[in-house]
Design an enzyme around this catalytic site. Structure first.
Site, PDB file in Angstrom:
ATOM      1  N   ASN A   1       0.450  -1.160   2.824  1.00 57.68           N
ATOM      2  CA  ASN A   1      -0.973  -0.867   2.728  1.00 57.68           C
ATOM      3  C   ASN A   1      -1.672  -1.744   3.750  1.00 57.68           C
ATOM      4  O   ASN A   1      -1.908  -2.927   3.510  1.00 57.68           O
ATOM      5  CB  ASN A   1      -1.461  -1.156   1.304  1.00 57.68           C
ATOM      6  CG  ASN A   1      -2.916  -0.808   1.108  1.00 57.68           C
ATOM      7  OD1 ASN A   1      -3.617  -0.459   2.058  1.00 57.68           O
ATOM      8  ND2 ASN A   1      -3.375  -0.906  -0.128  1.00 57.68           N
TER       9      ASN A   1
ATOM     10  N   ARG B   1       0.335   3.864   2.836  1.00 59.95           N
ATOM     11  CA  ARG B   1      -0.924   4.364   2.291  1.00 59.95           C
ATOM     12  C   ARG B   1      -1.822   4.724   3.473  1.00 59.95           C
ATOM     13  O   ARG B   1      -2.134   3.879   4.307  1.00 59.95           O
ATOM     14  CB  ARG B   1      -1.603   3.281   1.446  1.00 59.95           C
ATOM     15  CG  ARG B   1      -2.943   3.738   0.963  1.00 59.95           C
ATOM     16  CD  ARG B   1      -3.651   2.661   0.178  1.00 59.95           C
ATOM     17  NE  ARG B   1      -4.890   3.210  -0.324  1.00 59.95           N
ATOM     18  CZ  ARG B   1      -6.024   2.533  -0.390  1.00 59.95           C
ATOM     19  NH1 ARG B   1      -6.069   1.278   0.004  1.00 59.95           N
ATOM     20  NH2 ARG B   1      -7.111   3.093  -0.850  1.00 59.95           N
TER      21      ARG B   1
ATOM     22  N   HIS C   1     -11.622   4.849 -12.118  1.00 59.20           N
ATOM     23  CA  HIS C   1     -10.915   3.827 -11.323  1.00 59.20           C
ATOM     24  C   HIS C   1     -11.971   2.803 -10.904  1.00 59.20           C
ATOM     25  O   HIS C   1     -12.748   3.039  -9.971  1.00 59.20           O
ATOM     26  CB  HIS C   1     -10.256   4.478 -10.102  1.00 59.20           C
ATOM     27  CG  HIS C   1      -9.604   3.493  -9.172  1.00 59.20           C
ATOM     28  ND1 HIS C   1      -8.240   3.372  -9.034  1.00 59.20           N
ATOM     29  CD2 HIS C   1     -10.139   2.551  -8.348  1.00 59.20           C
ATOM     30  CE1 HIS C   1      -7.967   2.409  -8.168  1.00 59.20           C
ATOM     31  NE2 HIS C   1      -9.101   1.902  -7.729  1.00 59.20           N
TER      32      HIS C   1
END
Ligand code: AMP
Length: 398
Positions: free
Chosen positions: A9, A90, A207
């Site tokens: 990431n 990602r 989230h």
């Protein structure tokens, strides 16, 4: 070691990584390189119960990867001679094109590069990680897992902005949504927890991390989400404003002598909770509220008000709600946010059990009374495991 996926990431000045066994979900190692591009970068790597650290200059993302590989070696794993199943990256913006993870060949890399105008803060740095890994591990399949993919097929009425259609088409302006890997993972984990088929469940997923987004999920498919063309829209976040009257941008340019980049930076980095009260961490904000701090109180109230607005919107959108699911740093830890977001909704079958709500755990759990019509759940997200599993699945499918 059985099949392992290295998950990357890459952020603007940081690189987070995990070595994951996708089948068992075991974490072999986790690490982060921070302050990339500076002389006082630092890296921390955890493996086998030990922490390995290093400090010094790290010029760019490729150098950061070499730093990580050195730390792997120090911890006893020579990644260069380990057979990695895949590297999972990602990637924030998949645009209109990517609805699924993709193996990164030259064509896919070029397509992600083209999407950089939609995500200038994210796609170029994600690609820096991809390019570095393709150089270092040319024989290992590299997979991109997109933050937008879960929302690729939003219904047109949820994805479309009410602006000139021709301009929207020409410049690819639509609501893309982000955090999709988390929303999808958490939706599946909630169905597992409830022991019900995902295709029969209507969920509201919240989230709530430093970035924050909500989604409405019907039968495993997203039907609405709060983030839009970029991750700026929707909920109040740590440093992002979320929704505001778009006229504010033009107004500031006219009256405050701010150019478009200054306004963009302010709305992304100096707004949200930080803009409202100077802090963006809920632990600090909650402590300040307990001390009677009014700016922190207002920041909290604005945050909760926006969150409740979307919960209401998605209840109407879905018609029937089976579960409301909290996840990410704030959603998993801040019991006050969970309680305040859902207070007064007993008439809709929604309630939070105060005792269950204070339990701290890394496991999925129910915090609503057993007899409530709507299950309220806390489900820890795990984007790295989701990326590892998607990467493994794609590579194994050949
Ligand atoms: P994330 O982006 O998912 O890593 O979430 C980070 C945010 O979670 C932090 O900025 C905090 O606001 C919040 N957070 C983390 N731990 C706690 C905690 N124990 N209590 C309240 N908020 C927390």
């Amino acid at each position: 070691m059985s099949d392992a996926v290295l998950v990357l990431n890459a952020g603007s000045s940081s690189l987070k990584y995990q070595l994951v066994e996708p089948d068992s979900g075991d974490r072999i190692a986790t690490g982060i390189v921070e302050r990339i591009g500076s002389d006082d970068a630092s890296a921390s790597h955890e493996q086998g119960g030990a922490t390995h650290e290093t400090h010094g200059a790290v010029a760019d993302h490729k150098a950061a990867l070499h730093t990580a590989l050195d730390l792997f070696a120090e911890a006893g794993t020579d990644l260069r001679s380990t057979r990695l199943l895949a590297v999972g990256h990602r990637v924030v913006h998949g645009g209109r094109r990517f609805s699924q993870p993709v193996v990164l060949d030259d064509d896919a890399v070029a397509a992600i590069d083209e999407l950089s105008s939609l995500a200038p803060l994210h796609n170029p740095v994600n690609l820096a990680g991809v390019r570095a890994m393709r150089d270092i591990f040319p024989e290992v399949p590299q997979v991109a897992v997109f933050d937008t993919a879960f929302f690729h097929d939003l219904p047109a009425h949820a994805a479309t902005y009410a602006i000139d259609d021709e301009i929207a088409q020409r410049y690819d302006i639509r609501r893309y949504g982000f955090h999709g890997t988390s929303h999808e993972y958490v939706s599946g984990a909630a169905a597992d927890f409830l022991d019900r088929p995902a295709d029969q469940l209507n969920l509201i997923v919240l989230h709530l991390g430093n970035g924050a987004s909500a989604s409405a999920v019907r039968g495993g498919r997203a039907v609405d989400t709060t983030m839009g063309l970029t991750p700026l829209e929707g909920l109040v976040m740590g440093t992002r404003s979320g929704d505001l009257d778009p006229a504010i941008v033009a107004y500031l340019e006219r009256v405050a002598d701010m150019d478009v980049d200054a306004v963009d930076t302010m709305l992304n980095k100096e707004a949200g909770l930080k803009g409202l009260c100077g802090d963006n961490d809920f632990r600090t904000i909650t402590a300040r509220i307990d001390d009677g701090d009014e700016r922190a109180r207002l920041a909290y109230d604005v945050y909760i008000h926006r969150l409740r607005r979307y919960i209401g919107a998605y209840m109407v959108d879905l018609g029937r709600v089976d579960a409301i699911v909290f996840t990410a740093g704030v959603g998993e830890n801040a019991s006050n946010v969970r309680a305040d977001a859902l207070t007064g909704l007993e008439g809709f079958g929604i309630a939070v059990d105060p005792e269950a709500n204070t339990v701290r755990s890394r496991q999925a759990r129910r915090i609503s009374p057993d007899d409530a019509a709507v299950a309220v759940l806390v489900v820890p997200t795990d984007e790295e495991l989701a990326i590892a599993r998607k990467s493994a699945e794609l590579v194994r499918a050949g």
